[in-house]
Design a protein around this motif. Sequence first.
Motif, PDB file in Angstrom:
ATOM      1  N   UNK A 185     -17.669 -18.681   9.502  1.00  0.00           N
ATOM      2  CA  UNK A 185     -18.806 -19.351  10.148  1.00  0.00           C
ATOM      3  C   UNK A 185     -19.488 -18.437  11.151  1.00  0.00           C
ATOM      4  N   UNK A 186     -18.678 -17.723  11.944  1.00  0.00           N
ATOM      5  CA  UNK A 186     -19.250 -16.820  12.939  1.00  0.00           C
ATOM      6  C   UNK A 186     -19.993 -15.665  12.278  1.00  0.00           C
ATOM      7  N   UNK A 187     -19.431 -15.115  11.204  1.00  0.00           N
ATOM      8  CA  UNK A 187     -20.095 -14.000  10.514  1.00  0.00           C
ATOM      9  C   UNK A 187     -21.400 -14.444   9.868  1.00  0.00           C
ATOM     10  N   UNK A 188     -21.444 -15.653   9.304  1.00  0.00           N
ATOM     11  CA  UNK A 188     -22.682 -16.156   8.705  1.00  0.00           C
ATOM     12  C   UNK A 188     -23.775 -16.343   9.759  1.00  0.00           C
ATOM     13  N   UNK A 189     -23.403 -16.835  10.930  1.00  0.00           N
ATOM     14  CA  UNK A 189     -24.390 -17.017  11.987  1.00  0.00           C
ATOM     15  C   UNK A 189     -24.900 -15.674  12.515  1.00  0.00           C
ATOM     16  N   UNK A 190     -24.014 -14.710  12.672  1.00  0.00           N
ATOM     17  CA  UNK A 190     -24.435 -13.377  13.114  1.00  0.00           C
ATOM     18  C   UNK A 190     -25.340 -12.729  12.069  1.00  0.00           C
ATOM     19  N   UNK A 191     -25.008 -12.898  10.796  1.00  0.00           N
ATOM     20  CA  UNK A 191     -25.849 -12.360   9.725  1.00  0.00           C
ATOM     21  C   UNK A 191     -27.223 -13.020   9.739  1.00  0.00           C
ATOM     22  N   UNK A 192     -27.265 -14.341   9.971  1.00  0.00           N
ATOM     23  CA  UNK A 192     -28.555 -15.039  10.051  1.00  0.00           C
ATOM     24  C   UNK A 192     -29.397 -14.503  11.208  1.00  0.00           C
ATOM     25  N   UNK A 193     -28.761 -14.286  12.362  1.00  0.00           N
ATOM     26  CA  UNK A 193     -29.493 -13.725  13.502  1.00  0.00           C
ATOM     27  C   UNK A 193     -30.007 -12.323  13.190  1.00  0.00           C
ATOM     28  N   UNK A 194     -29.177 -11.500  12.549  1.00  0.00           N
ATOM     29  CA  UNK A 194     -29.596 -10.136  12.211  1.00  0.00           C
ATOM     30  C   UNK A 194     -30.701 -10.143  11.164  1.00  0.00           C
ATOM     31  N   UNK A 195     -30.651 -11.070  10.221  1.00  0.00           N
ATOM     32  CA  UNK A 195     -31.685 -11.154   9.193  1.00  0.00           C
ATOM     33  C   UNK A 195     -33.039 -11.504   9.783  1.00  0.00           C
ATOM     34  N   UNK A 196     -33.073 -12.353  10.791  1.00  0.00           N
ATOM     35  CA  UNK A 196     -34.360 -12.706  11.397  1.00  0.00           C
ATOM     36  C   UNK A 196     -34.919 -11.549  12.218  1.00  0.00           C
ATOM     37  N   UNK A 200     -35.151  -9.450   7.185  1.00  0.00           N
ATOM     38  CA  UNK A 200     -34.711  -9.488   5.801  1.00  0.00           C
ATOM     39  C   UNK A 200     -35.234 -10.764   5.129  1.00  0.00           C
ATOM     40  N   UNK A 201     -35.255 -10.763   3.803  1.00  0.00           N
ATOM     41  CA  UNK A 201     -35.687 -11.944   3.046  1.00  0.00           C
ATOM     42  C   UNK A 201     -34.837 -13.137   3.476  1.00  0.00           C
ATOM     43  N   UNK A 202     -35.390 -14.306   3.770  1.00  0.00           N
ATOM     44  CA  UNK A 202     -36.796 -14.724   3.637  1.00  0.00           C
ATOM     45  C   UNK A 202     -37.587 -14.663   4.952  1.00  0.00           C
ATOM     46  N   UNK A 203     -37.164 -13.815   5.898  1.00  0.00           N
ATOM     47  CA  UNK A 203     -37.833 -13.733   7.200  1.00  0.00           C
ATOM     48  C   UNK A 203     -38.640 -12.440   7.323  1.00  0.00           C
TER      49      UNK A 203
END
Length: 577
Positions: A185-196, A200-203
Amino acid sequence: MNWAVSMYLSSMVFLMIGSVSCIIGSLNMMLNFNITVIEWEIFSLNSCNIVMTLIFDWMALMFLGFVLLISSMVLFYSGGYMAGDKTLDRFIYLVLGFVGAMVALIVSPNLVSILLGWDGLGLVSYALVIYYQNEKSANAGMITILSNRVGDVAILLSIAIMFELGGWNFIYYVGSMGDNMLTTSLSLLVILAAMTKSAQIPFSAWLPAAMAAPTPVSALVHSSTLVTAGVYLLIRFSPMLVNEGVKSFLLIISCLTMFMAGLGANFEYDLKKIIALSTLSQLGVMISILALGFMDLAFFHLLTHALFKALLFMCAGVIIHNAKEYQDIRSMGSLVECMPLTSMNLNLANFALCGFPFLAGFYSKDLILEVAFLSWVNYVSFLLYAAATGLTVCYTFRLVYYSLTGGYRLSSCVSVSDDSFLMTGPMWGLSVGAVFAGCCLSWLIFPDPYLICMGWELKTLPLMVSGLGALVGYMLNMMNVSDVIKSLFFYKEVVMAGSMWFMPFLSTFNLSSSALNLSVKVQKSGDGGWSEYLGGQGIYMYFISGSRLIQIAQDSVVKLFMKVFLIWVIVMMIFIF
C-alpha cells in the motif's frame, strides 16, 4: 546598482558557492562512506517530541550541488532574458523559493517535512506558470496544480500509513520492510505521488502545458527540480519496491510514457514543447530502470540529464528571445549562420540527449539500455525501449535540420545574434558538463564497472535504431512529409500521435466537468451536509441543547427544592405552635 540587480547578483554567487561546497562534501562522504543525520528538536510537549530531521549523504549532497549549480546558471541567464521585465525582483523571489522547496525535499528523510518541500514546489510552480498573467498561462497553471494535488493527497495517505510503523523517518524503515500489505500500500501511494510529479501516464498533460512559464523557469523545472522530484522520491523508496506486480506496473507505465512522449515530439512544432516532451521521455527512462531495481543507474541518468537539458532549454530560450517570442520551428532555418554559438550548444545538447558516444548522455543512457536488455523484461517493454530510443534520435535530428540546414525563414525585421553575454555565458559551463560530466560521474558512482555480456544483436540494437531514427527524422523533414497538407491523408493518426494520445483533452475534460462537478456534489452532501450534521456543527448543537436541558432541569430542581423546603418549614411551625 538598484536593489533588484544587487539581489540578483548576490543570489547567483551564493548558489554557486553552495553548489561547490555540496559537491566537495559529497565527494568526501563518498570517499569515507559517511552519512550525517541532524535532528533538531523544535519543542517537546509531555512525551511528544516535534523533531526536524535532515540527512546529508553523498547522494543528497551530489544532487543538491547539481540543483544549486543549475539554479545559479539560470539566474545568470535570467539577467539577460528577463532584462525588460518590470517585476524582476518578484521573479527572483519565486525562483529562490522554488530552489528552497527543492532543497527541503532533498535533505528530508521525514515524510512530514518532505510534504513541505513537495507542496512548496507545487505552489511556486503554479505562481511561475501563471507569471505572464494571460488566459493560456492561467489554464496551464490550473491543470498543473490540480494534477499535482493528486500526488499531495498520496503523500498525506503515506504519512497516515507510516503512522503504523511508529515514525515518519522512512529512511530507517524502507530497507527492512518485507512484502506485506502495508509495504504494498505504501509503495503504491509513493508511486502515485511520483507519477504525478514526474508526469507519467495518465498525468502527462500538465508538463507540456507548463511551458507557459518563462524559459529560464523551464530550464530549471525540466532539468533538476520539479519533474525530477518524483524520481528522487522513488530512488529514496527504492528498497521498498519488492512486490513484483508493483514493479511490473511501474515498468509498463514508464515505458508507455517514454514511447508516447517520443512519438508526440515528432509531430510537434513548438520548440519548447518538443524539449518538454523529450524531458517526459527521459523521465520514463529513469523510472523504468528504477522499476527494474537499478537505483544507481536512475540517479546517474538524473544527474547527466540535468546538465544537457538545462543547456537545451537555454539555447531554445536564446532563439525564441531573438526571434521575438516566436516558437514555431517551421519559421526557423539556417540559424547556424546567424547564431553559431547557440546552434553549436543546441546540437551538442541534442547529441548528448540521444546518446552520442562519449558525451554525457552516452554513459548513462547506453548503460541503461544494455542493463534493461539484459534484465528479465517482458516483450512489450523491450519493444517500447527500442522504439523510444529511435524516436528520441528522430526528433533530435528534426531539430538539427531546422537549426543547421534549410532556408532562412525568419522575418527580415528580426535580427538574431549571439551578442548577449548574459544569455550565452552560462552555456559554456553547462556545455562543459554536457561533454565531461558523464565520464566523471561514471567513475565516481561506479568505481567497479558493470560486467555486461550479451549477443551482438542486442549490443548493436541501440546503434541500429538510433541510426534509423536519425535517417528518418532528417529525411522526412527534408522532404516536407510532415507538412500539413500531406498529413491530412492520415489525419486521425496524426492527431492522436501529436496530441499525446488525447491526454490533454481527457485531463481538462475530467478536471473541468466530471471530477469537479462530482467533487461539488460530494462537498455539499458530505463535508457540507451529513458530516457537518453528524460532525462538528451537529455535536456543537447537541452540546448546546443538552446544556440547556441540564440548565432547565437544575433550575427546576432548585425551585422545587425551595418550594418543598418552605412547605416543610410552614408545616413544622404549625405543629410547633
